[in-house]
Design an enzyme around this catalytic site. Sequence first.
Site, PDB file in Angstrom:
ATOM      1  N   LYS A 240     -13.053  -5.712   2.415  1.00  0.00           N
ATOM      2  CA  LYS A 240     -11.495  -4.553   2.498  1.00  0.00           C
ATOM      3  C   LYS A 240     -11.792  -3.757   2.929  1.00  0.00           C
ATOM      4  O   LYS A 240     -13.471  -2.815   2.772  1.00  0.00           O
ATOM      5  CB  LYS A 240     -11.085  -4.283   1.176  1.00  0.00           C
ATOM      6  CG  LYS A 240     -10.289  -4.862   0.530  1.00  0.00           C
ATOM      7  CD  LYS A 240      -9.478  -3.916  -0.334  1.00  0.00           C
ATOM      8  CE  LYS A 240      -8.828  -4.775  -1.423  1.00  0.00           C
ATOM      9  NZ  LYS A 240      -8.627  -4.287  -2.578  1.00  0.00           N
TER      10      LYS A 240
ATOM     11  N   HIS B 193     -12.905   3.277   3.824  1.00  0.00           N
ATOM     12  CA  HIS B 193     -11.199   3.847   4.783  1.00  0.00           C
ATOM     13  C   HIS B 193     -11.996   5.231   4.041  1.00  0.00           C
ATOM     14  O   HIS B 193     -13.090   6.185   3.794  1.00  0.00           O
ATOM     15  CB  HIS B 193      -9.890   3.569   3.863  1.00  0.00           C
ATOM     16  CG  HIS B 193      -9.843   4.329   2.563  1.00  0.00           C
ATOM     17  ND1 HIS B 193     -10.114   4.843   1.112  1.00  0.00           N
ATOM     18  CD2 HIS B 193     -10.060   2.869   0.977  1.00  0.00           C
ATOM     19  CE1 HIS B 193     -10.099   4.525  -0.013  1.00  0.00           C
ATOM     20  NE2 HIS B 193      -9.646   2.910   0.187  1.00  0.00           N
TER      21      HIS B 193
ATOM     22  N   HIS C 248     -13.320   6.377   0.560  1.00  0.00           N
ATOM     23  CA  HIS C 248     -14.883   5.630   0.309  1.00  0.00           C
ATOM     24  C   HIS C 248     -15.277   6.779   0.767  1.00  0.00           C
ATOM     25  O   HIS C 248     -16.888   6.824   0.735  1.00  0.00           O
ATOM     26  CB  HIS C 248     -14.739   4.464   0.931  1.00  0.00           C
ATOM     27  CG  HIS C 248     -14.388   3.588  -0.170  1.00  0.00           C
ATOM     28  ND1 HIS C 248     -13.116   2.697   0.540  1.00  0.00           N
ATOM     29  CD2 HIS C 248     -14.785   3.323  -1.285  1.00  0.00           C
ATOM     30  CE1 HIS C 248     -12.307   2.120  -0.231  1.00  0.00           C
ATOM     31  NE2 HIS C 248     -13.468   2.190  -1.494  1.00  0.00           N
TER      32      HIS C 248
END
Length: 569
Positions: free
Chosen positions: A124, A127, A130
């Site tokens: 994933k 983003h 994070h």
Amino acid sequence: MDYKKTVAQRIKQLVELDIETIESLIEIPPKPEMGEFAFPCFQLSKVMRKAPNMIAKDLKEKIEKDGFEKIECFGPYLNFFLDKGAFIKNTVEKILDEGDNYGSSKIGEGKNIVVEYSSPNIAKPFHVGHLFTTVIGNSLYKILSFEGYNCTGINHLGDWGTQFGKLIYAYKNWVDEDALVSEPIKELLRIYVKFHEEADLDPTLNEQAKMYFKKLEDGCDEEVELWTKFRDVSLVEFKKLYETLNVKFDSYAGESFYCDKMDDIIKDIDAKGLLVDSNGAKVVMLDEYNIPPCIIKKSDGATIYATRDLAAATYRKKTYDFHKNIYVVGKDQALHFKQVFTTLKLMGNKWADDCVHVPFGTVRFADKKLSTRKGDVIFLDELLNQAVAKTLEVINEKNPELENKEDVAKKVGIGAIVFTYLKNHRERDIVFNWEEMLSFDGETGPYVQYTYARAKSILRKVEETSKNNETDIELDYNKLNSKEEFELVKQLEGFQKSILFAIDKLEPSMVTRYVIDVAKAFNKFYNQYNISNLKDEADKKAKIKMVEATCQVIKNALGLIGIEVVDRM
Ligand code: ARG
């Protein structure tokens, strides 16, 4: 010398209060005209049965005044005025003496701290949320290490869980191998999103995904091979980002690392009589704490996120014998950590109390939502590239002749983002705004970095001119007698206090706010004098020392929040 301590000790010699009480009573007066410290006499008044004004007067007569310019009464307060010349000299010399270590200490010596941060999910995108945990964790790691704690930085990768069953299904059905090579995370995200769309139409896909995850947990070759592939390509991408951000970890033990450690935990929970059957699932009941049960095993036998966290905490205690085990994770996971910590405690682990969830707010960019399920996300590499490109534009406009423009733009642009994250209390939500973030004035990274570069440029200028006409004028700190100078040095002196505050609250923003205040105080001083053209050489020399000291403190402080300074910009 710690002035507050000295004040407290002097008072202690005259009154019947313990030193901690005295220290806690000492205030910082609201105006510089009232000195640097004030001691209120109300509490003493009760014990001594005497009016506070009288006590203040009495203390004023008796107290040892050495090292202070004066000590005065203001009604019920006893106010202390520092001997400014000595204060400035001591502080500036200490900073220049200690250099890169100024502000550090050995307070944490002998204590191990685990700091878990970043922890993105495999397959994933990484983003902006994070990025928040990454910069907070990185900064806490640096701050704690600076004060002598022995830190271990862990990236608890999200590399296990039912989503891998979905991905395996998606991969087998829809992957574009070329895209997987050129833009792995985007391709994995695409098929993951597609899985959810298709599963909405045909729920049996979920059953298939479960089956694949079960096979993965059972160690079947094909599934393990695919999982390894997803993990490897993702890690390559993540590590590129960490390099750009200059963030490091001591361990990448993610969720999968605990696969073979969960059985023991589950057995232990069972042995302690905590494991309860609930519709086929195994759970630990937490009713008496008013929180929902902690699920240990699902009805299909698959372990979950919380089980892996129980194993991880136990492993960390055994391996690192932590004094504190810190989790820098978004506040939306507060309940999860409550469940995990409470379960650990119920299992009889006293150290569960040393586990700390350090939550932070959400991040938005204007009005774009950040969700991976829908695929509508801001990619971090794009965000960072934009910050660098926009900073380069500003540099091209302001200082087109600058050497190493790209390198400067990188440090300042990325620094601007990091600074924005760490500027406010971490639980406050952030809305990114390019213009604000990259501005050279206001409370921004570029503002502080620009202040540093300007200070450095004075130092270069003065060094140039003094090369030609050597002067052996003696340095005289008594020349530094303006309000601006005293205020600046007071700021510089407070560095360690702000760091200790940051540690106490696990709040890097205390250091960020501090460096903003230093830059502001420096600019007031800087705007007051044309330092490189001063005629009085002794004055100039003293001021230059103060500029040097300011540079050192800005550099140390920015370093602690993970930002590198640039000498020119
Ligand atoms: N991978 C998770 C996420 O991206 C964060 C992991 C937090 N750490 C933990 N020990 N549970 O949401």
